[in-house]
Scaffold this active site. Structure first.
Site, PDB file in Angstrom:
ATOM      1  N   ARG A 220      50.626  44.826  33.776  1.00 44.36           N
ATOM      2  CA  ARG A 220      51.610  45.354  34.418  1.00 44.36           C
ATOM      3  C   ARG A 220      51.564  44.787  36.083  1.00 44.36           C
ATOM      4  O   ARG A 220      50.444  44.887  36.441  1.00 44.36           O
ATOM      5  CB  ARG A 220      51.924  46.900  34.345  1.00 44.36           C
ATOM      6  CG  ARG A 220      52.246  47.380  33.138  1.00 44.36           C
ATOM      7  CD  ARG A 220      53.926  47.176  33.310  1.00 44.36           C
ATOM      8  NE  ARG A 220      54.392  47.719  31.818  1.00 44.36           N
ATOM      9  CZ  ARG A 220      54.652  46.895  30.676  1.00 44.36           C
ATOM     10  NH1 ARG A 220      54.185  45.662  30.671  1.00 44.36           N
ATOM     11  NH2 ARG A 220      55.459  47.477  29.575  1.00 44.36           N
ATOM     12  N   GLU A 249      58.940  43.849  40.817  1.00 45.84           N
ATOM     13  CA  GLU A 249      59.449  43.002  39.605  1.00 45.84           C
ATOM     14  C   GLU A 249      60.824  43.245  39.416  1.00 45.84           C
ATOM     15  O   GLU A 249      61.398  44.381  39.099  1.00 45.84           O
ATOM     16  CB  GLU A 249      58.518  43.261  38.559  1.00 45.84           C
ATOM     17  CG  GLU A 249      58.989  42.191  37.360  1.00 45.84           C
ATOM     18  CD  GLU A 249      58.020  42.448  36.250  1.00 45.84           C
ATOM     19  OE1 GLU A 249      56.720  42.409  36.148  1.00 45.84           O
ATOM     20  OE2 GLU A 249      58.398  42.683  34.975  1.00 45.84           O
ATOM     21  N   HIS A 268      57.961  37.774  33.206  1.00 50.28           N
ATOM     22  CA  HIS A 268      57.581  38.963  32.147  1.00 50.28           C
ATOM     23  C   HIS A 268      58.322  38.456  30.722  1.00 50.28           C
ATOM     24  O   HIS A 268      58.684  39.185  30.140  1.00 50.28           O
ATOM     25  CB  HIS A 268      58.465  40.237  32.783  1.00 50.28           C
ATOM     26  CG  HIS A 268      57.783  41.374  31.994  1.00 50.28           C
ATOM     27  ND1 HIS A 268      57.688  42.628  32.653  1.00 50.28           N
ATOM     28  CD2 HIS A 268      57.062  41.647  30.787  1.00 50.28           C
ATOM     29  CE1 HIS A 268      56.767  43.353  31.859  1.00 50.28           C
ATOM     30  NE2 HIS A 268      56.681  43.023  30.919  1.00 50.28           N
TER      31      HIS A 268
HETATM   32  C1  GLV Z   1      56.090  44.004  27.531  1.00 47.29           C
HETATM   33  O1  GLV Z   1      55.764  44.302  28.630  1.00 47.29           O
HETATM   34  C2  GLV Z   1      55.719  45.385  26.744  1.00 47.29           C
HETATM   35  O2  GLV Z   1      55.204  46.265  27.344  1.00 47.29           O
HETATM   36  O3  GLV Z   1      55.982  45.198  25.425  1.00 47.29           O
END
Ligand code: GLV
Length: 307
Positions: A220, A249, A268
């Site tokens: 994250r 983000e 991401h």
């Molecule tokens: C993506 O970032 C997830 O948590 O699946």
């Protein structure tokens, strides 16, 4: 059992009376701006916006929530009292591990520099300040900070590359953790975002790394203090970074991370594969069949989540 699902063809197929369906379950489908009325036993959350998610979590009668993400911080704050929470790390572990390895291999071979040079029609690309020469992962020390499903996959993928892999867990004593970090050529962040992990990579952490080490963040964005990351990149303390997640983000226009030559950014998408939605529906089917047969499905999130 009544269950709310995303309104996607792969999830609609779960109501069919064939090998894709789950008999004995009533399904309703939600999408942005459309929420089915009435009580439901469970909801499968995925690919929706925050307002729809919050409204779904207020559905009366919820006994369980399955989020088809690995992270759970977006669900936890609105989880109804008494509802069990399940996540889906196993849906993402392989792709995220492959993504992290791809970034490491690309950086080892200087592909980011050569791609930048190609755009300028330059045949050669000089090494960047603080960047190491072209390498392989042979003999590199890779520290996986967070050692769950994704970490185990990545460890397996790294083995044939001759890397020495070490894992940090929440139970690893701080002294031992710092010693591992100090020896790492690569630090891969695979941590969940919790009050304990936010900002865990800060100026002090970065100072404690070997000069020229690379950071990979597929966890994250808020695990890392972005200003401290930028300072470490600019001073050469970090050789570079591979970031699938950032804070903020998405990155706003004009953010200094855009122009860092030794940073490889992806938006991401580490867990994305073309068959991800089909795999998510398949996982949901297995989950519901487990529930119907009275088995505990995989992925229950317990209080005091660790890594
Ligand atoms: C993506 O970032 C997830 O948590 O699946």
């Amino acid at each position: 059992m009544r269950v709310l699902l995303p309104d996607l063809p792969e999830f609609r197929a779960l109501s069919q009376h064939d090998e894709h369906g789950v008999p004995g379950v009533t399904f309703d489908h939600y999408r942005r701006g459309h929420l089915p009325d009435g009580e439901a036993d469970g909801v499968v959350l995925w690919l929706t916006d925050a307002a729809t998610r919050t409204a779904l979590l207020a559905t009366p009668g919820l006994k369980w929530v399955l989020t088809l993400t690995a992270g759970i911080e977006h669900v936890q704050a609105h989880l109804p009292p008494g509802a069990a929470l399940f996540n889906a790390s196993r849906l993402h572990d392989r792709a995220v591990a492959v993504h992290a390895l791809s970034g490491m291999l690309a950086a080892s071979r200087g592909l980011h520099r050569f791609r930048d040079a190609q755009r300028r029609h330059h045949w050669d690309a000089p090494a960047l300040p603080g960047d190491s020469a072209l390498t392989t992962l042979d003999g590199a020390t890779v520290v996986l900070w967070g050692h769950g499903h994704i970490g185990r996959n990545l460890e397996e993928l790294l083995a044939p590359h001759g890397a020495h892999v070490r894992g940090i867990r929440s139970t690893t004593p701080e002294g031992e953790r710092d010693e591992m970090l100090a020896q790492a050529d690569w630090v891969v962040l695979l941590l969940p975002s919790t009050p304990d992990t936010r900002g865990i990579v800060n100026a002090a952490t970065l100072r404690g790394l070997k000069r020229g080490a690379w950071l990979v963040n597929v966890g994250r964005g808020n695990l890392v203090v972005t200003d401290d990351l930028l300072n470490a990149l600019n001073s050469g303390q970090l050789g570079g970074a591979i970031l699938d997640v950032t804070d903020p983000e998405p990155l706003p226009d004009g953010h200094p991370l855009w122009d860092q030559p030794n940073v490889i950014l992806t938006p991401h998408i580490a867990s994305t594969t073309t068959d991800l939605v089909a795999r998510g529906a398949h996982l949901t089917r297995d989950f519901l069949i487990d529930l119907q047969q009275g088995h505990e499905p995989d992925g229950r999130v317990t209080a005091g989540r660790t890594y």
